[in-house]
Design a protein around this motif. Structure first.
Motif, short mmCIF file in Angstrom:
data_model
loop_
_atom_site.label_atom_id
_atom_site.label_comp_id
_atom_site.label_asym_id
_atom_site.label_seq_id
_atom_site.Cartn_x
_atom_site.Cartn_y
_atom_site.Cartn_z
N CYS A 38 -55.62 -38.75 40.61
CA CYS A 38 -54.56 -39.72 40.34
C CYS A 38 -54.10 -40.31 41.67
O CYS A 38 -53.82 -39.59 42.63
N ALA A 39 -54.01 -41.62 41.73
CA ALA A 39 -53.59 -42.31 42.96
C ALA A 39 -52.15 -41.95 43.33
O ALA A 39 -51.79 -41.98 44.50
N TYR A 40 -51.34 -41.59 42.34
CA TYR A 40 -49.94 -41.30 42.59
C TYR A 40 -49.69 -39.83 42.93
O TYR A 40 -49.11 -39.52 43.96
N CYS A 41 -50.14 -38.90 42.07
CA CYS A 41 -49.80 -37.48 42.26
C CYS A 41 -50.99 -36.62 42.65
O CYS A 41 -50.83 -35.43 42.89
N GLU A 42 -52.19 -37.19 42.67
CA GLU A 42 -53.44 -36.52 43.02
C GLU A 42 -53.90 -35.48 41.99
O GLU A 42 -54.75 -34.66 42.28
N SER A 43 -53.37 -35.54 40.79
CA SER A 43 -53.84 -34.66 39.73
C SER A 43 -55.28 -35.03 39.39
O SER A 43 -55.69 -36.18 39.55
N THR A 44 -56.03 -34.07 38.89
CA THR A 44 -57.42 -34.33 38.48
C THR A 44 -57.58 -34.17 36.96
O THR A 44 -58.69 -34.19 36.46
N GLU A 45 -56.49 -34.02 36.24
CA GLU A 45 -56.54 -33.81 34.80
C GLU A 45 -56.15 -35.05 34.02
O GLU A 45 -55.24 -35.78 34.41
N TYR A 46 -56.83 -35.28 32.90
CA TYR A 46 -56.53 -36.36 31.95
C TYR A 46 -56.42 -37.72 32.66
O TYR A 46 -55.41 -38.41 32.57
N SER A 88 -39.36 -43.02 43.42
CA SER A 88 -38.38 -42.10 42.84
C SER A 88 -39.01 -40.77 42.39
O SER A 88 -38.29 -39.88 41.93
N GLN A 89 -40.32 -40.63 42.55
CA GLN A 89 -41.01 -39.41 42.11
C GLN A 89 -40.96 -38.33 43.19
O GLN A 89 -41.00 -38.62 44.38
N ASP A 90 -40.92 -37.07 42.75
CA ASP A 90 -40.91 -35.93 43.68
C ASP A 90 -42.19 -35.86 44.52
O ASP A 90 -42.17 -35.36 45.63
N PHE A 91 -43.29 -36.35 43.97
CA PHE A 91 -44.58 -36.27 44.65
C PHE A 91 -44.86 -37.49 45.53
O PHE A 91 -45.95 -37.62 46.08
N PHE A 92 -43.90 -38.37 45.70
CA PHE A 92 -44.07 -39.56 46.54
C PHE A 92 -44.43 -39.17 47.97
O PHE A 92 -43.84 -38.25 48.55
N THR A 93 -45.45 -39.86 48.52
CA THR A 93 -45.75 -39.72 49.94
C THR A 93 -46.01 -41.11 50.51
O THR A 93 -46.56 -41.98 49.82
N GLU A 94 -45.62 -41.30 51.71
CA GLU A 94 -45.85 -42.57 52.40
C GLU A 94 -47.34 -42.85 52.56
O GLU A 94 -47.79 -43.98 52.45
N GLU A 95 -48.11 -41.79 52.79
CA GLU A 95 -49.55 -41.95 52.98
C GLU A 95 -50.22 -42.53 51.72
O GLU A 95 -51.00 -43.47 51.80
N VAL A 99 -52.08 -46.20 50.93
CA VAL A 99 -53.42 -46.31 50.36
C VAL A 99 -53.40 -47.26 49.15
O VAL A 99 -54.28 -48.10 49.00
N ILE A 100 -52.39 -47.14 48.31
CA ILE A 100 -52.27 -48.02 47.14
C ILE A 100 -52.05 -49.46 47.59
O ILE A 100 -52.66 -50.39 47.04
N MET A 101 -51.19 -49.66 48.57
CA MET A 101 -50.94 -51.01 49.08
C MET A 101 -52.23 -51.62 49.64
O MET A 101 -52.51 -52.80 49.40
#
Length: 123
Positions: A38-46, A88-95, A99-101
Motif C-alpha cells: 500500500c502506498a499509504y501504510c505499506e500493508s501487503t494485504e487486500y 491525519s493518519q497515524d502511519f503518515f510519513t514524509e518519505e 514518493v506519492i507526490m
C-alpha cells in the motif's frame, strides 16, 4: 512489462485481447511498481487500486492518478482529499508522501495522450 498510462492503452498496443485482460494487466503492473505494498501504510494485504483524485471529483485513469492501496486505506480515504486524509493518519510519513507526490508528476518522456483509432466511416 512496460507500464502504460491506462488500461485502454493495453488494448491499443495489442498487449491484451479483451478489455478485462487489459484492466487486469494494468492493475497488476501498478501493484508491481509499488512492490505489492500500500502506498499509504505499506500493508501487503487486500491490495486494490486507488484513484488519488477520486473519479467522482474529476480524477482520471492515468497512471499518475492511481496507486496501489490496501482495502482499509481505500475505504477510509473514500472521496476525501488524499493529502488531508493521509496527513491525519497515524502511519503518515514524509518519505511516503514525497514518493506519492513524485508518482503524481508526469514523466517528461511519457505520453499521456490516449490513442484514438480511426473510425471506419465506409458502409
Amino acid at each position: 512489462m512496460e507500464l502504460y498510462n491506462s488500461s485502454s492503452d493495453y488494448l491499443f498496443n495489442l498487449q491484451a485481447t479483451s478489455s478485462s485482460d487489459a484492466k487486469r494487466m494494468w492493475r497488476q503492473s501498478i501493484k508491481d511498481k509499488w512492490e505489492h505494498k500500500c502506498a499509504y501504510c505499506e500493508s501487503t494485504e487486500y491490495l486494490t487500486i486507488d484513484h488519488i483524485v477520486p473519479q467522482s471529483k474529476g480524477g482520471s485513469d492515468f497512471i499518475t492518478n492511481v496507486l496501489c492501496c490496501c482495502r482499509r486505506c481505500n475505504n477510509s480515504k473514500s472521496h476525501i482529499n488524499w493529502e488531508e486524509w493521509y496527513s491525519s493518519q497515524d502511519f503518515f510519513t514524509e518519505e511516503r508522501y514525497d514518493v506519492i507526490m513524485k508518482w503524481m508528476k508526469p514523466q517528461t518522456n511519457s505520453n499521456l495522450y490516449k490513442y484514438k483509432p480511426r473510425m471506419n466511416t465506409s458502409t
